[in-house]
Scaffold this motif. Structure first.
Motif, PDB file in Angstrom:
ATOM      1  N   ALA A 272     -16.362 -30.165 -11.871  1.00 25.22           N
ATOM      2  CA  ALA A 272     -16.586 -29.787 -13.361  1.00 25.22           C
ATOM      3  C   ALA A 272     -18.007 -29.829 -13.757  1.00 25.22           C
ATOM      4  O   ALA A 272     -18.568 -28.917 -14.321  1.00 25.22           O
ATOM      5  CB  ALA A 272     -15.852 -30.791 -14.382  1.00 25.22           C
ATOM      6  N   LYS A 273     -18.713 -30.873 -13.300  1.00 24.46           N
ATOM      7  CA  LYS A 273     -20.299 -30.627 -13.358  1.00 24.46           C
ATOM      8  C   LYS A 273     -21.052 -29.640 -12.784  1.00 24.46           C
ATOM      9  O   LYS A 273     -22.007 -28.846 -13.316  1.00 24.46           O
ATOM     10  CB  LYS A 273     -20.811 -32.245 -12.778  1.00 24.46           C
ATOM     11  CG  LYS A 273     -22.127 -32.455 -13.097  1.00 24.46           C
ATOM     12  CD  LYS A 273     -22.689 -33.796 -12.888  1.00 24.46           C
ATOM     13  CE  LYS A 273     -24.097 -34.176 -13.108  1.00 24.46           C
ATOM     14  NZ  LYS A 273     -24.688 -35.362 -12.731  1.00 24.46           N
ATOM     15  N   VAL A 274     -20.213 -29.007 -11.642  1.00 23.62           N
ATOM     16  CA  VAL A 274     -20.928 -27.947 -10.852  1.00 23.62           C
ATOM     17  C   VAL A 274     -20.744 -26.901 -11.880  1.00 23.62           C
ATOM     18  O   VAL A 274     -21.589 -25.928 -11.869  1.00 23.62           O
ATOM     19  CB  VAL A 274     -20.275 -27.966  -9.495  1.00 23.62           C
ATOM     20  CG1 VAL A 274     -20.644 -26.329  -9.064  1.00 23.62           C
ATOM     21  CG2 VAL A 274     -20.588 -28.872  -8.431  1.00 23.62           C
ATOM     22  N   LEU A 275     -19.421 -26.460 -12.464  1.00 20.65           N
ATOM     23  CA  LEU A 275     -19.171 -25.483 -13.303  1.00 20.65           C
ATOM     24  C   LEU A 275     -20.423 -25.569 -14.523  1.00 20.65           C
ATOM     25  O   LEU A 275     -20.960 -24.442 -14.915  1.00 20.65           O
ATOM     26  CB  LEU A 275     -17.803 -25.533 -13.680  1.00 20.65           C
ATOM     27  CG  LEU A 275     -16.721 -25.230 -12.556  1.00 20.65           C
ATOM     28  CD1 LEU A 275     -15.292 -25.586 -13.084  1.00 20.65           C
ATOM     29  CD2 LEU A 275     -16.954 -23.958 -12.221  1.00 20.65           C
ATOM     30  N   ILE A 276     -20.512 -26.656 -14.991  1.00 18.92           N
ATOM     31  CA  ILE A 276     -21.351 -26.835 -16.294  1.00 18.92           C
ATOM     32  C   ILE A 276     -22.920 -26.439 -15.699  1.00 18.92           C
ATOM     33  O   ILE A 276     -23.575 -25.690 -16.283  1.00 18.92           O
ATOM     34  CB  ILE A 276     -21.478 -28.293 -16.757  1.00 18.92           C
ATOM     35  CG1 ILE A 276     -20.069 -28.432 -17.339  1.00 18.92           C
ATOM     36  CG2 ILE A 276     -22.498 -28.396 -17.796  1.00 18.92           C
ATOM     37  CD1 ILE A 276     -19.763 -29.751 -17.589  1.00 18.92           C
ATOM     38  N   PHE A 277     -23.363 -26.977 -14.710  1.00 14.44           N
ATOM     39  CA  PHE A 277     -24.703 -26.854 -14.035  1.00 14.44           C
ATOM     40  C   PHE A 277     -24.851 -25.226 -13.775  1.00 14.44           C
ATOM     41  O   PHE A 277     -26.123 -24.814 -13.746  1.00 14.44           O
ATOM     42  CB  PHE A 277     -25.119 -27.857 -13.073  1.00 14.44           C
ATOM     43  CG  PHE A 277     -25.948 -29.196 -13.802  1.00 14.44           C
ATOM     44  CD1 PHE A 277     -27.046 -29.259 -13.707  1.00 14.44           C
ATOM     45  CD2 PHE A 277     -25.099 -30.027 -14.317  1.00 14.44           C
ATOM     46  CE1 PHE A 277     -27.798 -30.368 -14.170  1.00 14.44           C
ATOM     47  CE2 PHE A 277     -25.585 -31.215 -14.880  1.00 14.44           C
ATOM     48  CZ  PHE A 277     -26.973 -31.383 -14.767  1.00 14.44           C
ATOM     49  N   VAL A 278     -23.844 -24.954 -13.140  1.00 14.90           N
ATOM     50  CA  VAL A 278     -24.051 -23.492 -12.846  1.00 14.90           C
ATOM     51  C   VAL A 278     -24.477 -22.454 -13.706  1.00 14.90           C
ATOM     52  O   VAL A 278     -25.625 -21.691 -14.131  1.00 14.90           O
ATOM     53  CB  VAL A 278     -22.717 -22.821 -12.005  1.00 14.90           C
ATOM     54  CG1 VAL A 278     -22.652 -21.242 -12.106  1.00 14.90           C
ATOM     55  CG2 VAL A 278     -22.512 -23.517 -10.805  1.00 14.90           C
ATOM     56  N   VAL A 279     -23.826 -22.886 -15.080  1.00 14.96           N
ATOM     57  CA  VAL A 279     -24.106 -22.000 -16.425  1.00 14.96           C
ATOM     58  C   VAL A 279     -25.306 -22.535 -16.835  1.00 14.96           C
ATOM     59  O   VAL A 279     -26.449 -21.491 -17.210  1.00 14.96           O
ATOM     60  CB  VAL A 279     -23.181 -22.274 -17.530  1.00 14.96           C
ATOM     61  CG1 VAL A 279     -23.422 -21.296 -18.646  1.00 14.96           C
ATOM     62  CG2 VAL A 279     -21.687 -21.601 -16.772  1.00 14.96           C
ATOM     63  N   LEU A 280     -25.750 -23.374 -16.920  1.00 16.09           N
ATOM     64  CA  LEU A 280     -27.099 -24.156 -17.266  1.00 16.09           C
ATOM     65  C   LEU A 280     -28.163 -23.685 -16.529  1.00 16.09           C
ATOM     66  O   LEU A 280     -29.158 -23.156 -16.928  1.00 16.09           O
ATOM     67  CB  LEU A 280     -27.105 -25.724 -17.233  1.00 16.09           C
ATOM     68  CG  LEU A 280     -28.238 -26.507 -17.689  1.00 16.09           C
ATOM     69  CD1 LEU A 280     -28.843 -25.892 -19.115  1.00 16.09           C
ATOM     70  CD2 LEU A 280     -28.277 -28.072 -17.678  1.00 16.09           C
ATOM     71  N   VAL A 281     -28.037 -23.761 -15.224  1.00 12.12           N
ATOM     72  CA  VAL A 281     -29.302 -23.256 -14.194  1.00 12.12           C
ATOM     73  C   VAL A 281     -29.432 -21.948 -14.383  1.00 12.12           C
ATOM     74  O   VAL A 281     -30.671 -21.342 -14.210  1.00 12.12           O
ATOM     75  CB  VAL A 281     -29.103 -23.961 -12.849  1.00 12.12           C
ATOM     76  CG1 VAL A 281     -30.083 -23.301 -11.850  1.00 12.12           C
ATOM     77  CG2 VAL A 281     -28.884 -25.617 -12.837  1.00 12.12           C
ATOM     78  N   ALA A 282     -28.380 -21.020 -14.379  1.00 15.34           N
ATOM     79  CA  ALA A 282     -28.410 -19.498 -14.477  1.00 15.34           C
ATOM     80  C   ALA A 282     -29.026 -19.023 -15.618  1.00 15.34           C
ATOM     81  O   ALA A 282     -29.953 -18.410 -15.626  1.00 15.34           O
ATOM     82  CB  ALA A 282     -27.079 -18.997 -14.358  1.00 15.34           C
ATOM     83  N   SER A 283     -28.792 -19.914 -16.786  1.00 16.62           N
ATOM     84  CA  SER A 283     -29.329 -19.617 -18.206  1.00 16.62           C
ATOM     85  C   SER A 283     -31.147 -19.802 -17.914  1.00 16.62           C
ATOM     86  O   SER A 283     -31.950 -19.235 -18.472  1.00 16.62           O
ATOM     87  CB  SER A 283     -28.730 -20.304 -19.139  1.00 16.62           C
ATOM     88  OG  SER A 283     -29.168 -21.731 -19.147  1.00 16.62           O
TER      89      SER A 283
END
Length: 357
Positions: free
Chosen positions: A44-55
């Motif tokens: 779940a943390k990976v999913l959240i950070f994928v969006v954060l880092v991509a932004s």
């Protein structure tokens, strides 16, 4: 169909495509492939950070803007959900109000920061954003009546997303179907949709202008593009996606506080992940987030096993002590930068070009 989904931005490397597919299916099937609370939390943390880092990469990698206020918008998204559900109760309406309010606040703040700060030179803009982020973190800590102060806010989510919700009596493929699992798949769908939206943005004419500004701002302005408008728009879009990532974090944790979503360590993690994965590529945020967060979560366990195996060699056992995991994480980061100076994605794509040539 695939071309439209990926906006024509293919991995351009068979190995990279295989890695991305493996990550996609691993995250899609994580509750069934990796049973356990810790494994699901890491996914779940990976999913959240994928969006954060991509932004964040939309700012840094595609527009060439260095901002240290990105976690502020991440925190706004998390606080929007936390405050709304605390005041209005654990309902879908509260989630909608919280998310809408957070997006509106992020829009206004990012617009203000962009219009007043993006005209200055890069280093001064970075310092201004750092000051704004620090001020916002202090404000969140002091407004205890609204944000809970240093203690943060613990709240409830709609019953469908709570662990106590169990629609089926029997487990499916050995896994109990409950609200926690439903919440995970809600995050998965959101993450995939947001990443595809970012791919659409960076591969649109707007995205090409951003890359032109990154390469040569004066040339882009000379041929008629209003650089400040494009950079401000990029800043606003990046902030809105970061706000969505913050809302995803709050939904998963059912808690938010200053150290959870506004910590400067999160900003540093974003920078490290962008460098590891590769700047100027949305795929880099996916690979970088997986590598960094898996190493961060499981490196101590691996070192503990290595330390026990090397018990006959006291010096080696001490070197592999789990207490030194940050040292080894730093070593791994240095090695990744040395051997992958353009990030994992850049290295794999260059390798594919050489083989094709």
């Amino acid at each position: 169909m695939l071309n439209r989904l990926l906006s024509g931005d293919y991995p351009r490397s068979k190995l990279l495509a295989a890695v991305l597919l493996a990550i996609f299916f691993a995250l899609a099937l994580a509750p069934f492939l990796f049973p356990g609370v810790k494994a699901l939390s890491v996914a779940a943390k990976v999913l959240i950070f994928v969006v954060l880092v991509a932004s964040f990469d939309l700012l840094l990698g595609y527009t060439g803007i260095v901002s240290f206020a990105h976690t502020m918008f991440f925190g706004i998204g998390a606080y929007g959900i936390a405050v709304a559900t605390t005041r209005l109760g654990p309902t879908w309406t509260a989630l909608g109000v919280g998310l809408g309010g957070a997006l509106l606040l992020s829009l206004l703040l990012s617009l203000a920061v962009g219009l007043f700060s993006l005209r200055v030179r890069a280093i001064f803009f970075a310092m201004i954003t750092l000051a704004v982020a620090s001020a916002f973190q202090t404000l969140a800590s002091q407004l205890s009546d609204i944000t809970g102060g240093e203690d943060g806010l613990t709240f409830k989510v709609p019953a469908v997303l709570s662990p106590s919700f169990e629609p089926f009596d029997e487990p499916f493929l050995g896994v109990a179907i409950d609200g926690r699992l439903i919440c995970y798949y809600l995050l998965f769908v959101l993450a995939v949709a947001l990443v595809l939206a970012l791919l659409r943005i960076v591969n649109s004419p707007f995205g090409r202008v951003l890359q032109a500004i990154r390469e040569n701002e004066f040339r882009a302005e000379a041929i008629g593009y209003r650089v400040v408008v494009y950079r401000t728009t990029s800043s606003v879009l990046s902030a809105l996606f970061a706000t969505m990532a913050g809302a995803m974090l709050a939904l998963w944790l059912r808690y938010n506080g200053p150290d959870t979503s506004l910590s400067f360590e999160i900003m540093m993690d974003c920078l490290l992940i962008v460098v590891i994965g590769g700047m100027g590529t949305i795929y880099g945020s996916v690979i970088g987030a997986v590598l960094f967060l898996v190493a961060q979560s499981y490196l101590q366990d691996l070192l503990r096993l290595g330390s026990e195996a090397a018990a006959s060699l006291p010096w080696l056992s001490a070197l592999l002590s789990p207490d030194r995991w940050l040292l080894w994480l730093g070593v791994l980061f240095v090695l990744s930068v040395y051997y992958f100076p353009t990030g994992v994605v850049g290295r794999l794509r260059m390798g594919a070009l050489r083989r094709a040539g």
